[in-house]
Design a protein around this motif. Structure first.
Motif, short mmCIF file in Angstrom:
data_model
loop_
_atom_site.label_atom_id
_atom_site.label_comp_id
_atom_site.label_asym_id
_atom_site.label_seq_id
_atom_site.Cartn_x
_atom_site.Cartn_y
_atom_site.Cartn_z
N GLU A 118 -44.50 7.26 -3.85
CA GLU A 118 -44.39 5.85 -4.24
C GLU A 118 -44.78 4.91 -3.09
O GLU A 118 -44.62 3.71 -3.20
N LYS A 120 -43.40 4.98 -0.03
CA LYS A 120 -42.24 4.64 0.80
C LYS A 120 -41.79 5.86 1.58
O LYS A 120 -42.25 6.97 1.34
N THR A 168 -45.65 7.43 8.00
CA THR A 168 -45.16 6.23 7.32
C THR A 168 -46.31 5.30 6.98
O THR A 168 -46.39 4.75 5.87
N ALA A 172 -47.93 4.28 3.10
CA ALA A 172 -48.05 2.89 2.63
C ALA A 172 -49.51 2.44 2.50
O ALA A 172 -49.76 1.37 1.94
#
Length: 255
Positions: A118, A120, A168, A172
């Protein structure tokens, strides 16, 4: 967005001005034929524009997914290196550090990976790494060998944190804003352009246009479906971390 609108208005204005100027040239003739130079030129340019936008929409996610896949191997290898280096820590620290590393990697595979689809990251993952790093940093060593082992573990923990930060960013990451809209817009224009140019295909003549529309629709959907590095057909899986868990078992069995 304003700059985009102004650039479009400027281009349309240039076409209108050029058409007005050349209408005053008496030798110029009207071009109403769907196969005429105006339609042929505009059709070729629209096709080229769609191919350019579509290529960007495919290449950007593909490159991001490849980079993300390499980064997962970097992070998982750093956990394995830290697992090896923990054997030289004082007291019961080797078992504690190794257990924490196993728990972290298992957490990434089982709980964090579904969330990454998603775009995240699970906040607990960073807390686990920070906590382990703090506990290793607080260890009291008794000799140079233990101090060297501590420094090595901390070095690998730093590499894990750096790779996690990159993961991370990879989770994103998405194609440039407006690229999907531009892909859809140019695809629609390519499909409807023959009708705008005055062509009225009938019978079997419309089949190639239908096939083209189907392929353009599939290509546009594909460009949206691969927009995330950890979701879709190009999704990066947790294989590197699963391999790290297997390596932990092998190392523990050989000690």
């Amino acid at each position: 967005m304003v700059a985009y609108a102004l650039s479009i208005m400027a281009a349309v204005g240039a076409v209108a001005l050029t058409a007005l100027v050349f209408r005053r040239v008496k030798t110029a003739g009207e071009d109403r034929d769907p196969n005429g130079p105006s339609a042929a030129h505009a059709g070729a340019m629209l096709s080229a524009m769609f191919l350019l936008v579509f290529a960007i929409a495919i290449i950007v996610p593909w490159t991001t997914a490849d980079a993300a896949r390499l980064n997962t191997h970097t992070e998982s290898q750093a956990t394995v290196d830290a697992y090896w280096a923990a054997s030289g820590l004082p007291g019961s620290a080797p078992e504690e550090v190794r257990r924490s590393l196993r728990d972290y990697v298992a957490f990434v595979v089982r709980e964090e990976w579904p969330v990454m689809a998603e775009g995240k990251m699970h906040p607990v993952g960073a807390e686990r790494i920070d906590d382990l790093r703090g506990r290793v940093n607080a260890l009291q060593t008794g000799d140079d060998e233990e101090e060297d082992a501590k420094a090595t573990v901390l070095e690998h923990m730093s590499a894990i944190s750096t790779a996690r930060a990159q993961r991370t960013a990879d989770a994103a990451a998405s194609p440039p804003e407006g690229l999907l809209f531009l892909t859809i817009l140019t695809g629609v224009l390519v499909i409807v352009f023959p009708f705008l140019a005055g062509a009225r295909p009938r019978g079997l003549a419309i089949l190639p246009l239908v096939a083209t529309a189907a392929l353009l629709g599939f290509g546009t959907y594909l460009s949206w479906d691969i927009s995330r590095a950890f979701a879709g057909p190009l999704a990066v899986g947790p294989e590197a971390f699963q391999g790290a868990l297997d390596e932990f078992t092998r190392i523990a069995g050989g000690m």
